[in-house]
Design an enzyme around this catalytic site. Sequence first.
Site, PDB file in Angstrom:
ATOM      1  N   ILE A 179       0.863  -1.178   0.000  1.00 34.30           N
ATOM      2  CA  ILE A 179       0.000   0.000   0.000  1.00 34.30           C
ATOM      3  C   ILE A 179       0.904   1.234   0.000  1.00 34.30           C
ATOM      4  CG2 ILE A 179      -1.847   1.229   1.163  1.00 34.30           C
ATOM      5  CD1 ILE A 179      -2.573  -1.619   0.127  1.00 34.30           C
ATOM      6  N   LYS A 180       0.750   2.092  -1.004  1.00 33.66           N
ATOM      7  CA  LYS A 180       1.600   3.271  -1.128  1.00 33.66           C
ATOM      8  C   LYS A 180       1.076   4.406  -0.255  1.00 33.66           C
ATOM      9  CE  LYS A 180       3.712   4.093  -5.153  1.00 33.66           C
ATOM     10  NZ  LYS A 180       3.936   4.377  -6.593  1.00 33.66           N
ATOM     11  N   VAL A 181       1.978   4.906   0.592  1.00 37.91           N
ATOM     12  CA  VAL A 181       1.660   5.992   1.518  1.00 37.91           C
ATOM     13  C   VAL A 181       2.695   7.097   1.321  1.00 37.91           C
ATOM     14  CG1 VAL A 181       1.493   6.657   3.948  1.00 37.91           C
ATOM     15  CG2 VAL A 181       0.641   4.413   3.208  1.00 37.91           C
TER      16      VAL A 181
END
Length: 373
Positions: A140-142
């Site tokens: 998950i890109k944060v």
Amino acid sequence: MNNNPLKKLETLGQSIWLDYIRRDLITGGELYQLIENDGLRGMTSNPAIFQKAIAESNIYDVDIRKMASEKKDVNAIYEAISQHDVQKAADVFRPLYEMSKGDDGYVSLEVNPHLAKDTEGTIEEGRRLWSALNRPNVLIKVPATTEGLPAIRQLISEGINVNVTLLFGLPRYREVAEAYVEGLEMRVAQGKPIDKIASVASFFLSRIDTIIDPLLEKIIESDSKKKEIAKKALGEVAISSARLAYQIYKEIFDSKRFKKLEYKDACVQRLLWASTSNKNPKYSDIKYIEALIGANTVNTVPPQTIDAYRDHGNPKLRIEMDMIKANFVLQSLPELGIDIDKVTQQLEDEGIGKFNEPFDKLMEALAKKSEKQ
């Protein structure tokens, strides 16, 4: 294929990931061929990539019309499409994920870019996407904003894989690595396993030179006594930053503190070189690959850069070469009147905008395509 430079990178400890996703790449078998023939070991996506894939092709039109007829809104349609593609790509990479024991084989999906300054919103969205994707080999890109740091820490503590994105500066990189370590420590304190958690810190490169080079060129063109210093820094700030980031990486993940986590089978948070397609025709089209080949690193590249490296790459371990020069370049910037911390903050702010804009355009395109149903 034995002479394929892309395949040789793997033997030097660097993984090449594809910075691109589109459904026909998966369904047509090209992704499988890239894995088999070029040693591709992962895939990243972002709102701009999905905007181009969905808005500029008719590949998704049937699905869009069907969901529109079911009265689904544009956000739900986008999520259904993006999640489907990431899941299918992750399934293609699953054998590599298993074979590498979780080192590679990951596909990334970004939280809504409008949440970049919203800690709680990012945590909630990260949890939701992780659950919806339901694959061990997704990230998950944060974004690496100040507000993103506690989100990274919390998601890691919950066992959610995180790709930290929009990272430009060395002080912020240290904070990102610390957030990862703290998240693992929080999880250990809860008595939960940490052996299956993966994370990368995506350090953006070419944009640094794009903004700093014109400043250096002005100094070089002037009669300033500092023009010779500026010449040495021209085109070198991004790579110098990356080389020093690698030293921070080694310091943190070779520390006694992290060794305690390694005893519990924790994985290091690898540095990932992003924004590696060269924007300046004066430089080599593989500039940001050749200079930064190193053990336990990832380079995510668009299709055209993969083609270029396959054609004329020359893989050698270079990440720790010219460290004296790397230090000199960054130390010379204040003397040249350049505040690197202000520059990297500007790049972060602009980067958020560069993801928000295509995301909003994508929503507009989906609305238009939905109307045609």
